[in-house]
Design a protein around this motif. Structure first.
Motif, PDB file in Angstrom:
ATOM      1  N   LEU A  52       0.835  -1.205   0.000  1.00 23.00           N
ATOM      2  CA  LEU A  52       0.000   0.000   0.000  1.00 23.00           C
ATOM      3  C   LEU A  52       0.871   1.257   0.000  1.00 23.00           C
ATOM      4  N   VAL A  53       1.954   1.261   0.766  1.00 24.99           N
ATOM      5  CA  VAL A  53       2.876   2.397   0.757  1.00 24.99           C
ATOM      6  C   VAL A  53       3.418   2.599  -0.652  1.00 24.99           C
ATOM      7  N   GLY A  54       3.755   1.504  -1.330  1.00 23.42           N
ATOM      8  CA  GLY A  54       4.230   1.606  -2.710  1.00 23.42           C
ATOM      9  C   GLY A  54       3.183   2.204  -3.632  1.00 23.42           C
ATOM     10  N   ALA A  55       1.961   1.699  -3.536  1.00 21.11           N
ATOM     11  CA  ALA A  55       0.883   2.191  -4.407  1.00 21.11           C
ATOM     12  C   ALA A  55       0.580   3.668  -4.143  1.00 21.11           C
ATOM     13  N   LEU A  56       0.506   4.048  -2.875  1.00 22.38           N
ATOM     14  CA  LEU A  56       0.188   5.441  -2.549  1.00 22.38           C
ATOM     15  C   LEU A  56       1.342   6.383  -2.887  1.00 22.38           C
ATOM     16  N   SER A  57       2.568   5.920  -2.677  1.00 22.01           N
ATOM     17  CA  SER A  57       3.699   6.788  -3.025  1.00 22.01           C
ATOM     18  C   SER A  57       3.754   7.012  -4.537  1.00 22.01           C
ATOM     19  N   GLU A  58       3.377   6.002  -5.295  1.00 16.85           N
ATOM     20  CA  GLU A  58       3.337   6.154  -6.754  1.00 16.85           C
ATOM     21  C   GLU A  58       2.219   7.106  -7.177  1.00 16.85           C
ATOM     22  N   ARG A  59       1.184   7.234  -6.372  1.00 14.16           N
ATOM     23  CA  ARG A  59       0.115   8.202  -6.675  1.00 14.16           C
ATOM     24  C   ARG A  59       0.601   9.625  -6.380  1.00 14.16           C
ATOM     25  N   VAL A  60       1.460   9.781  -5.370  1.00 18.12           N
ATOM     26  CA  VAL A  60       1.995  11.102  -5.050  1.00 18.12           C
ATOM     27  C   VAL A  60       3.001  11.538  -6.116  1.00 18.12           C
ATOM     28  N   LEU A  61       3.903  10.631  -6.510  1.00 13.81           N
ATOM     29  CA  LEU A  61       4.888  10.916  -7.566  1.00 13.81           C
ATOM     30  C   LEU A  61       4.846   9.792  -8.594  1.00 13.81           C
ATOM     31  N   PRO A  62       3.899   9.867  -9.529  1.00 15.58           N
ATOM     32  CA  PRO A  62       3.729   8.779 -10.501  1.00 15.58           C
ATOM     33  C   PRO A  62       4.801   8.774 -11.597  1.00 15.58           C
ATOM     34  N   THR A  63       4.886   7.652 -12.256  1.00 22.33           N
ATOM     35  CA  THR A  63       5.755   7.534 -13.417  1.00 22.33           C
ATOM     36  C   THR A  63       5.155   8.356 -14.553  1.00 22.33           C
ATOM     37  N   THR A  64       5.964   9.226 -15.120  1.00 17.59           N
ATOM     38  CA  THR A  64       5.548  10.011 -16.287  1.00 17.59           C
ATOM     39  C   THR A  64       6.647   9.817 -17.323  1.00 17.59           C
ATOM     40  N   ASP A  65       7.208  10.908 -17.820  1.00 22.96           N
ATOM     41  CA  ASP A  65       8.359  10.783 -18.710  1.00 22.96           C
ATOM     42  C   ASP A  65       9.637  10.505 -17.915  1.00 22.96           C
ATOM     43  N   THR A  66       9.537  10.545 -16.598  1.00 23.12           N
ATOM     44  CA  THR A  66      10.627  10.152 -15.703  1.00 23.12           C
ATOM     45  C   THR A  66      10.094   9.072 -14.762  1.00 23.12           C
ATOM     46  N   PRO A  67      10.987   8.274 -14.181  1.00 23.98           N
ATOM     47  CA  PRO A  67      10.535   7.210 -13.272  1.00 23.98           C
ATOM     48  C   PRO A  67       9.772   7.771 -12.076  1.00 23.98           C
ATOM     49  N   GLY A  68       8.889   6.958 -11.536  1.00 24.01           N
ATOM     50  CA  GLY A  68       8.088   7.358 -10.390  1.00 24.01           C
ATOM     51  C   GLY A  68       8.703   6.942  -9.067  1.00 24.01           C
ATOM     52  N   ALA A  69       7.891   7.055  -8.023  1.00 24.96           N
ATOM     53  CA  ALA A  69       8.345   6.800  -6.654  1.00 24.96           C
ATOM     54  C   ALA A  69       8.830   5.370  -6.442  1.00 24.96           C
ATOM     55  N   ILE A  70       8.152   4.402  -7.023  1.00 27.98           N
ATOM     56  CA  ILE A  70       8.550   3.002  -6.820  1.00 27.98           C
ATOM     57  C   ILE A  70       9.919   2.749  -7.438  1.00 27.98           C
ATOM     58  N   ALA A  71      10.130   3.232  -8.648  1.00 25.48           N
ATOM     59  CA  ALA A  71      11.421   3.043  -9.313  1.00 25.48           C
ATOM     60  C   ALA A  71      12.555   3.716  -8.546  1.00 25.48           C
ATOM     61  N   LEU A  98      -2.412   4.664   7.278  1.00 21.93           N
ATOM     62  CA  LEU A  98      -2.614   3.565   6.318  1.00 21.93           C
ATOM     63  C   LEU A  98      -3.864   2.763   6.677  1.00 21.93           C
ATOM     64  N   THR A  99      -4.044   2.517   7.977  1.00 21.56           N
ATOM     65  CA  THR A  99      -5.225   1.780   8.439  1.00 21.56           C
ATOM     66  C   THR A  99      -6.499   2.559   8.130  1.00 21.56           C
ATOM     67  N   ALA A 100      -6.479   3.872   8.364  1.00 20.67           N
ATOM     68  CA  ALA A 100      -7.660   4.702   8.092  1.00 20.67           C
ATOM     69  C   ALA A 100      -7.983   4.730   6.600  1.00 20.67           C
ATOM     70  N   ILE A 101      -6.964   4.827   5.759  1.00 13.90           N
ATOM     71  CA  ILE A 101      -7.186   4.827   4.311  1.00 13.90           C
ATOM     72  C   ILE A 101      -7.763   3.485   3.872  1.00 13.90           C
ATOM     73  N   ASP A 102      -7.225   2.410   4.400  1.00 16.68           N
ATOM     74  CA  ASP A 102      -7.722   1.083   4.043  1.00 16.68           C
ATOM     75  C   ASP A 102      -9.167   0.891   4.506  1.00 16.68           C
ATOM     76  N   ALA A 103      -9.478   1.342   5.720  1.00 15.76           N
ATOM     77  CA  ALA A 103     -10.848   1.217   6.237  1.00 15.76           C
ATOM     78  C   ALA A 103     -11.825   2.038   5.392  1.00 15.76           C
ATOM     79  N   ARG A 104     -11.417   3.235   5.012  1.00 16.49           N
ATOM     80  CA  ARG A 104     -12.301   4.080   4.192  1.00 16.49           C
ATOM     81  C   ARG A 104     -12.506   3.464   2.816  1.00 16.49           C
ATOM     82  N   SER A 105     -11.466   2.859   2.264  1.00 16.99           N
ATOM     83  CA  SER A 105     -11.582   2.187   0.973  1.00 16.99           C
ATOM     84  C   SER A 105     -12.579   1.035   1.060  1.00 16.99           C
ATOM     85  N   MET A 106     -12.501   0.281   2.143  1.00 12.74           N
ATOM     86  CA  MET A 106     -13.455  -0.829   2.335  1.00 12.74           C
ATOM     87  C   MET A 106     -14.878  -0.290   2.439  1.00 12.74           C
ATOM     88  N   ALA A 107     -15.046   0.812   3.165  1.00 10.95           N
ATOM     89  CA  ALA A 107     -16.378   1.398   3.334  1.00 10.95           C
ATOM     90  C   ALA A 107     -16.912   1.972   2.026  1.00 10.95           C
TER      91      ALA A 107
END
Length: 186
Positions: A52-71, A98-107
């Motif tokens: 989840l940290v990987g997925a959310l960090s990639e949303r903050v700095l996504p891959t575009t014409d340069t590598p994103g947060a995961i890379a 992270l727990t709050a985000i996951d709970a809200r996603s479930m809801a």
């Protein structure tokens, strides 16, 4: 001369000012007599939290014409910072968020945040940014700082996202602004 990660981290302090997340402040204010773990980071996250940290960090700095947060290794950087420089309250800020985000996603979406679409993850982060989740604002500010510092102090952030110009460099007082394609750092 090549800039090292600690020097880049010190430079990032100016971006966040007084609201610097405590583990980052501790890393910048490093005491020479304190040993630094240069090996594998302490295990802080469960496998699901790490993903989840990987997925959310990639949303903050996504891959575009340069590598994103995961890379750029941002999720590993975050775990390293929380393992080596954070106290329990600092870790709780991130883990509870992270727990709050996951709970809200479930809801809202009936699925964990990791399985949510990119648009849904963006909506969850926006909700956290705007204080719509329990303890969301401290989480979002700390998480964003960790993502940005992890990215812009990585080799990818320094060499591919930004254009490194060693100092002293050439001075061209008539350099056309229209030629600037990237943000320059020194």
């Amino acid at each position: 001369m090549v800039i090292d990660r600690r020097a880049a981290l010190v430079g990032m302090v100016g971006i966040f000012g007084a609201n610097l997340f405590a583990p980052l402040a501790r890393a910048v204010g490093y005491q020479p007599n304190r040993a630094i773990n240069t090996g594998a980071p302490a295990v802080i996250f469960t496998p699901a939290q790490r993903a989840l940290v990987g997925a959310l960090s990639e949303r903050v700095l996504p891959t575009t014409d340069t590598p994103g947060a995961i890379a750029a290794g941002v999720p590993e950087y975050i775990e390293h910072m929380l393992g080596d420089w954070a106290v329990n309250d600092d870790r709780a800020t991130i883990l509870d968020g992270l727990t709050a985000i996951d709970a809200r996603s479930m809801a809202d979406y009936k699925k964990p945040a990791l399985k949510a679409s990119a648009a849904q993850q963006d909506a969850l982060l926006t909700l956290a940014m705007n204080g719509g989740l329990p303890s969301a604002i401290p989480f979002f500010q700390a998480f964003r700082q960790l993502v940005i510092t992890g990215y812009y102090t990585s080799e990818i952030g320094i060499t591919q996202e930004r254009h490194y110009l060693p100092v002293p460099g050439d001075y061209d007082g008539a350099y056309l602004y229209s030629k600037v394609k990237r943000i320059f750092s020194a």
